[in-house]
Design a protein around this motif. Structure first.
Motif, mmCIF file in Angstrom:
data_model
loop_
_atom_site.group_PDB
_atom_site.id
_atom_site.type_symbol
_atom_site.label_atom_id
_atom_site.label_comp_id
_atom_site.label_asym_id
_atom_site.label_seq_id
_atom_site.Cartn_x
_atom_site.Cartn_y
_atom_site.Cartn_z
ATOM 1 N N GLU A 1 2.888 7.322 -27.989
ATOM 2 C CA GLU A 1 3.125 8.734 -28.285
ATOM 3 C C GLU A 1 4.621 9.061 -28.162
ATOM 4 O O GLU A 1 5.200 9.699 -29.037
ATOM 5 N N ILE B 1 15.892 14.863 -24.052
ATOM 6 C CA ILE B 1 15.845 15.348 -22.666
ATOM 7 C C ILE B 1 15.220 16.734 -22.616
ATOM 8 O O ILE B 1 14.349 17.020 -21.789
ATOM 9 N N GLN B 2 15.693 17.594 -23.492
ATOM 10 C CA GLN B 2 15.255 18.981 -23.426
ATOM 11 C C GLN B 2 13.781 19.139 -23.801
ATOM 12 O O GLN B 2 13.125 20.078 -23.370
ATOM 13 N N SER C 1 1.318 4.369 -20.014
ATOM 14 C CA SER C 1 0.109 3.738 -20.519
ATOM 15 C C SER C 1 0.349 3.344 -21.972
ATOM 16 O O SER C 1 1.308 3.788 -22.603
ATOM 17 N N SER D 1 -1.173 4.245 -24.636
ATOM 18 C CA SER D 1 -1.174 5.396 -25.548
ATOM 19 C C SER D 1 0.027 6.298 -25.279
ATOM 20 O O SER D 1 0.651 6.807 -26.208
ATOM 21 N N MET E 1 3.995 1.292 -1.064
ATOM 22 C CA MET E 1 5.015 1.172 -2.098
ATOM 23 C C MET E 1 6.418 1.316 -1.525
ATOM 24 O O MET E 1 7.235 2.082 -2.032
ATOM 25 N N GLU F 1 0.823 -1.215 0.000
ATOM 26 C CA GLU F 1 0.000 0.000 0.000
ATOM 27 C C GLU F 1 0.857 1.265 0.000
ATOM 28 O O GLU F 1 0.489 2.273 -0.596
ATOM 29 N N ALA G 1 18.029 5.547 -14.025
ATOM 30 C CA ALA G 1 18.091 6.741 -13.169
ATOM 31 C C ALA G 1 17.426 7.942 -13.828
ATOM 32 O O ALA G 1 16.874 8.806 -13.145
ATOM 33 N N HIS H 1 25.006 5.884 -19.576
ATOM 34 C CA HIS H 1 23.642 6.290 -19.250
ATOM 35 C C HIS H 1 23.493 7.750 -19.660
ATOM 36 O O HIS H 1 23.516 8.655 -18.843
ATOM 37 N N ASP I 1 21.459 10.789 -18.240
ATOM 38 C CA ASP I 1 21.963 11.516 -17.066
ATOM 39 C C ASP I 1 23.223 12.322 -17.375
ATOM 40 O O ASP I 1 23.761 12.975 -16.477
#
Lengths: 458, 458
Positions: free
Chosen positions: A285, A238-239, A279, A281, A104, A102, A151, A369, A372
């Motif tokens: 997207e 990212i931007q 989700s 969709s 998490m 509950e 991350a 990565h 980051d």
């Protein structure tokens, strides 16, 4: 000798769980990086926090170093016993203490590995996202402030450790943090122990934040003509604020290595590996928007994997990339680099690094990565060839200088140990002395993983 | 006296920017909470980091307390000079130093307020999300580890401060953190200074993480028959992983107060105030899902605001709720509570608190950032009525006991100051002594905001 007296006391406490066999000492004296073997004087296998406290009390009484050990996969020598002492191996403290679906969150012992935790969580609809390449222990991951491929979306260990139980240098047991989602109650001791590499105390329990397993996941690989194109695509993504769960770079040499090691057939070009969580969709997207960005930077050969087994193969390949690169040169050891820069400087940092390595004849596949701003060049060396070692170490030093000049850090996720100790003054200046003052206050005898992270004690 | 010698030296350094007028001292001795006036001996108005360092050097030489001052809106007496000394008012250090749009970060001076920063950012497509009720200074917000209505989505100051410039207790200037998105380089000093309430040093510059202004925003108010229904809706929403940007509770008494103060016409029922950030389709999807959840818990009178002016009216009302509640009882002062519990315990914590206040005749409207499990009862008192004060303080203590028993914290976002000092042992046990050891190491003369947060020095 003090250490022998301490070991006698530990044998009384732990019986056969205090081990001095050469094979066990050697196993706990090695690392996956290029540092020489540095075995402890004994290995202790505690089963409870109380035992850890007693071990530290004994070591404190005899002024013997105490070094924590999870899975031995740290890359800067953090778990090696360069000054001897007692290695505290947490492999028998690997239980899930409580799963609070509950809220998490989950309470775990430090020896539990990240994969074992996620296996335990599978039926709950929750998962723990932080994923360094190795199947590391969660205590070790907290201690090095580890991160990994996710991350960019879920944060590092800094963001996902809510509280700790810690045995301090005098063998007391303290608790930091609470199970509340936030708190303004006093100094952030949780944050202080995360990344302290066992130099302030031993973590004996962790409360970790969990995340909901996403409704939909899509992963992709995308080839680029050059690293610059790939990195520019990352920067644009990212931007734009596109919510990626993962965005990883592999250069040509890395791609060749993983093709061979993991039986993949990626085109021999720089690649981005991506994943979107959300989700159905939302994921669709994002995928579409990223496709347009990639195309604008020469991206090609888009391959979307929505089937779980295809995604697993992709990320297993990525997590094994370090071992794949090591295998690309049989018998080689690695000087692992780990710089992290502001996103706007990422293309410059990667390109200058690649040029530098080429110009100096250092074999060093680049991957990282990049969401980051963090990337690694894995510098492959024949550890017996002094010229090669020297060239690799010099190239590594230049990478750090470059990162600091660009407003970045010497280490995005591997930590300091002994490998990055030489860069602390350049990165932190007077603040490094403040770290030393904190260490002296909390470990006045300098027994907790001595010789790592802070300025040497006079 | 030492303090007079220090002030003479400060007058030499700062001229008219060292002030001793009674009006200025009184202004810097008050708080918005119920603590008595505690003016400093002088107020210094530095214009540069160098001047701050010199001020601290002078105070260190004469062992005179140094107290930082942003806007004076902290709620636990953090900025009041209970032991006298020099108040360092940062109102002249309120510049935006650099906006790095590509990296989505900004460097600011500590006296800049959150609203002034967001005004500066308006044209960039970026914003800084942390929003305590008051238009506080960013240095003060960092020092109390502030949060507000958006922490459920964007985190608290802990998550949004990337680096700091700090003047330490001996007047040195250090830098913590970098502009990289993550780092494993040594102890997290940034995290240590955030929430330290000026007891370890004075923040003279901050590097803050920015976020992209969302493509679409929708806000809503929704009435419930009882607080239990509203809180249950929050718990379901969190546990479903619905990405809310804000989810706020106001009980009936709070609704009455804001209706009167902000000329609103909300039905006199408990309300949730929500906001979703995302793409047009994402926001619409979330709104629909929340609508279903709310209906399942008796939610009614849904009102969605997608026009910016309607949303602004809504959140201005919410941000002024503290002042609205104070105004509901003319002449009253407030004992402000601030507990935070795990989400699964939120309904229990709110209901038991409401019952307790009713049973003890304490007037205390309840409202809060329920997405984090954090809520406030604003206990209204006639400060001259000892019985009322005592009843409110006892109720406040019981709230904290309740929060700790449920795995939570005494303060979600207001901090310790002197107001919550009495609960530190109960919340932290031995770890509070560790905080004291860090304080002693970094401020051996105990001049930085003495008497707050850490155990009293013997």
């Amino acid at each position: 000798m003090a250490v022998n007296e301490a070991i006698t006391a530990l044998e009384t406490l732990l019986g056969e769980r205090c081990v001095r066999s050469k094979s066990d000492l050697d196993l706990h004296g090695r690392s996956e990086s290029h540092f020489p073997l540095a075995p402890p004087d004994a290995v202790a296998y505690p089963e409870t926090t109380q035992e850890v406290a007693q071990i530290v009390q004994i070591c404190a009484q005899h002024r013997v170093p105490v070094i924590g050990w999870g899975t031995g996969t740290s890359l800067e020598g953090q778990a090696q016993a360069f000054l001897g002492g007692v290695c505290v191996d947490f492999s028998r403290m690997n239980a899930v203490v409580a799963i609070n679906t509950e809220d998490m969150d989950v309470q775990v012992q430090p020896g539990l590995t990240r994969e074992a935790l996620n296996n335990e969580l599978r039926a709950t609809g929750l998962f723990f996202p932080v994923d360094p390449g190795a199947n590391a222990s969660l205590g070790g991951m907290a201690s090095t402030r580890a991160s990994g491929t996710t991350a960019v979306r879920y944060g590092t260990m800094r963001d996902n450790v809510m509280g700790l139980e810690v045995v301090t240098s005098d063998g007391r047991i303290i608790r930091t943090g609470t199970r509340a989602r936030k708190s303004s109650s006093g100094y952030d001791l949780t944050g202080l122990f995360v990344g302290a590499e066992g130099t302030l105390g031993l973590i004996t329990e962790l409360t970790l934040r969990l995340h909901g397993q996403p409704e939909a996941i899509s992963a992709a690989v995308c080839a680029f003509d050059d690293v610059g194109g790939a990195v520019s695509a990352v920067m644009d993504t990212i931007q734009m604020g596109l919510p990626m769960a993962r965005i990883e770079l592999m250069d040509v040499a890395s791609v060749r290595a993983v093709n061979s090691y993991s039986n993949m057939a990626l085109p021999e070009k720089p690649h981005l590996l991506l994943e979107f969580h959300g989700s159905d969709s939302g994921v669709a997207e994002c995928s579409e928007v990223f496709g347009e960005i990639a195309q604008g930077h020469g991206g090609s050969g888009f391959d979307w994997a929505t089937r779980a087994e295809d995604r697993n193969a992709l990320w297993t390949m990525r997590h094994n990339a370090y071992y794949a690169i090591l295998a690309a040169r049989p018998g080689a050891r690695a000087v692992v680099t780990d710089i992290c820069v502001p996103i706007s400087k990422l293309a410059q940092a990667v390109e200058e690094t690649a040029d530098d390595l080429a110009a100096n004849g250092v074999q060093g596949p680049i991957l990282g990565h990049v969401g980051d701003g963090n990337f690694h060049a894995i510098l492959l060396i024949d550890a017996d060839n002094a010229t090669e070692v020297k060239a690799a170490e010099a190239a590594s030093a230049r990478m750090v200088e470059r990162a600091l000049a660009l407003g970045g850090t010497a280490t995005g996720e591997h930590g300091i140990g002994i490998g990055k100790l030489g860069y602390m003054i350049a990165e932190h200046g007077q603040a490094w002395n403040m770290m030393g003052a904190i260490k002296s206050a909390l470990d006045p005898q300098n027994i907790m993983n001595p010789g790592k992270l802070v300025p040497p004690r006079n």
